[in-house]
Design an enzyme around this catalytic site. Structure first.
Site, PDB file in Angstrom:
ATOM      1  CE  LYS A 198       4.608  71.116-126.432  1.00  0.00           C
ATOM      2  NZ  LYS A 198       4.861  70.969-124.963  1.00  0.00           N
ATOM      3  CG  HIS A 217       4.009  67.941-121.428  1.00  0.00           C
ATOM      4  ND1 HIS A 217       2.752  67.638-121.887  1.00  0.00           N
ATOM      5  CD2 HIS A 217       4.238  69.223-121.812  1.00  0.00           C
ATOM      6  CE1 HIS A 217       2.246  68.675-122.528  1.00  0.00           C
ATOM      7  NE2 HIS A 217       3.130  69.653-122.482  1.00  0.00           N
ATOM      8  CB  SER A 235      -3.534  71.561-124.663  1.00  0.00           C
ATOM      9  OG  SER A 235      -4.037  72.807-125.065  1.00  0.00           O
ATOM     10  CE  LYS A 239       1.081  71.318-119.126  1.00  0.00           C
ATOM     11  NZ  LYS A 239       1.934  72.252-119.874  1.00  0.00           N
ATOM     12  CB  THR A 240       0.019  77.774-118.599  1.00  0.00           C
ATOM     13  OG1 THR A 240       0.727  76.893-119.471  1.00  0.00           O
ATOM     14  CG2 THR A 240       0.682  79.142-118.618  1.00  0.00           C
ATOM     15  CG  ASP A 254       4.786  73.073-121.953  1.00  0.00           C
ATOM     16  OD1 ASP A 254       3.730  72.544-121.540  1.00  0.00           O
ATOM     17  OD2 ASP A 254       5.237  72.856-123.084  1.00  0.00           O
ATOM     18  NE  ARG A 319      -1.066  76.578-127.515  1.00  0.00           N
ATOM     19  CZ  ARG A 319      -0.832  75.701-126.559  1.00  0.00           C
ATOM     20  NH1 ARG A 319      -0.110  76.058-125.508  1.00  0.00           N
ATOM     21  NH2 ARG A 319      -1.322  74.486-126.628  1.00  0.00           N
TER      22      ARG A 319
END
Length: 528
Positions: A198, A217, A235, A239-240, A254, A319
């Protein structure tokens, strides 16, 4: 640019006998396990625990206040200033600290798949597993590129070096300091690997607009016909998950840039949230976790070494980091044309936003600036009911410039390329969190696929009376009763009350954008 003194100090560190330069994945796996930093899972992934810090530390993040960038930065609670003197003192201490370590690991690579605007980076790590992480997350150079590589930005990360606030001028033992003048990111006191990823994204959010490129983003994918889609979301909004579609090729999951030529991935890997991950629901991500991947804070059986993705006892923010080529269906290189469809994802725990709605340009800019999602009861200490969270441009922790810079770029891109924009609620339906239920992933996928295929461009819609959003009345594969959220609530008066409550929160949040066009405020936001 890096001062002579800073450069000499860094060169002295990098020329030390303890430096491991550009190790391969097997070498880094071996180092991480034999050094006791991590264990190997049954699938061959490296699994590490990050201790006290299982997520980013936004209150310990600083930007050095210096002449070249001072007037450009949007200073405040996100972009907190720190002096050059404090940075220089800590930098010297960290470099000297690393010189005394038995081993230090260095990776050189790139941020940005577009060669015309990519950033050459190097990362200096105390931990081998951190170096494996950046090897998988950033863009790996070819042998020819490595021979000509000259770092434009350097990360120096020493997790076990802890600052003394009374002496070092920080707020805690942890610090993440971006020095835009000296082109250095200095990290200490935290083992959470996401800080490195990040930090470079924040740097790109500063550098790219100067080149007329919009940093985003978001995730991106493309169809075989070249139709490009962007997915913005915080988060936990999907999205992923939604961008990893077997019927479309992944550009990236991302971080992206949108230039005059189209979109490009900033990274060379994926950093997927994997709490409750299953092969059935997310086969692409599940299958991508194999040898060389990195798991963070995932509970692993001591004997079988099989990860338990349903166990959130260490953190809900578990993660998985892996190179993008671990996903079978990708674009190589990670570039594509201009987006046809833009999707804003929100997980509305109030249960009042439509599961999908079409946005006008003004609504798109309003919701982009708002960046709404929800924190849920029980996920943080003190939260007993859903709380609205507004993260500007769906990424406020990573935006050094004022939010309107990015919003105006989006508006211009929509005008120029005619992209259709949709707001998709992956959160609750039939009631708020604790009463209703989470929108089923299969329905969300059906709605998103219909939007990407252009099937919602000219369909019949009805207007949400509180938010002014246009809601399709029918979508193949989706029960009609969920398309209008009010119809999904048994108690309609309770819906109206909760929807007006959320609308007021939108209004209150938007007051901070005092310089925004009146059209965006009056035509983009809630009506009630």
């Amino acid at each position: 640019m890096i001062s002579a003194k800073t450069s000499d100090s860094l060169n002295e560190l990098l020329s030390g006998e303890n430096i491991n330069f550009q190790l391969s994945v097997p070498q880094l796996v071996e180092k991480a396990t034999t050094r006791g930093e991590a264990i190997l899972t049954a699938d061959g992934a490296v699994s590490a625990q990050t201790g006290k810090y299982t997520g980013r530390s936004p209150k310990d993040r600083y930007i050095v206040e210096e002449a070249s960038s001072k007037e450009k930065i949007d200073w405040g609670t996100v972009n907190r200033p720190i002096s050059s003197e404090i940075f220089d003192s800590l930098y010297t201490k960290v470099v000297n600290y690393l010189k005394e370590k038995d081993e230090v690991f260095v990776f050189k690579g790139f941020a940005g798949a577009d060669q015309a605007s990519r950033l050459s980076i190097q990362v200096v790590n105390e931990y081998a597993w951190h170096n494996l992480f950046v090897h998988q997350l950033f863009i790996r150079p070819t042998e020819e590129e490595l021979a000509e590589h000259h770092a434009q930005f350097t990360i120096v990360s020493a997790p076990t070096f802890k600052a003394d606030p009374a002496i070092d001028g920080t707020d805690s033992e942890t610090f993440i300091i971006v020095n835009l003048e000296k082109r250095i990111v200095l990290i200490g006191g935290t083992e959470y690997a996401g800080e490195m990823k990040k930090s470079i994204f924040s740097v790109m959010n500063y550098l790219l607009p100067e080149k007329g490129i919009m940093p985003m983003h978001c995730s991106a994918n493309v169809s075989d016909d070249g139709d490009v889609a962007l997915f913005f979301g915080l988060s936990g909004t999907g999205k992923t998950t939604l961008s990893a579609d077997a019927d479309r090729k992944l550009v990236g999951d991302d971080e992206h840039g949108w230039s005059d030529n189209g979109v490009f991935n900033i990274e060379g890997g994926c950093y997927a949230k994997c709490i409750n991950l299953s092969e059935e629901k997310e086969p692409e991500i599940f299958g991508a976790i194999r040898f060389g991947s990195v798991l963070e804070n995932v509970v692993v059986d001591e004997t079988t070494r099989i990860p338990d993705y349903d166990d959130g006892s260490l953190t809900e923010n578990t993660r998985a980091a892996y190179p993008i080529h671990n996903i079978d269906n990708i674009v190589t290189p990670s570039v594509a044309g201009h987006p046809n469809t833009i999707v804003f994802l929100t997980a509305d725990a109030f249960g009042v936003l439509p599961p999908i709605s079409k946005l006008t340009k003004e609504q798109a800019m309003y919701h982009f600036l708002s960046g709404f999602t929800s924190k849920l009861a029980g996920t943080e200490r003190g939260i007993t009911s859903p709380e609205a969270t507004f993260s500007t441009c769906f990424g406020s922790p990573f935006l050094p410039l004022h939010a309107t810079v990015y919003a105006e770029m989006l508006g211009n891109k929509i005008d120029e390329h005619g992209a259709q924009v949709f707001l998709v609620n992956t959160g609750w339906t039939g009631g708020e969190y604790g009463v209703g239920s989470r929108m089923e992933l299969k329905y969300t996928r059906a709605m998103v696929r219909a939007a990407l295929a252009g099937k919602l461009d000219n369909v019949e819609t009805e207007t949400n009376e509180i938010f002014g959003l246009q809601m399709p009345t029918a979508i193949e594969g989706v029960p009609t009763e969920v398309l209008n959220p009010r119809n999904a609530w048994a108690d309609k008066d309770a819906y109206d009350q909760k929807a007006k409550e959320l609308a007021q929160l939108f209004h209150e949040n938007f007051k901070k954008f005092g310089t925004v066009s009146e059209d965006i405020v009056t035509k983009g936001g809630p009506i009630a």
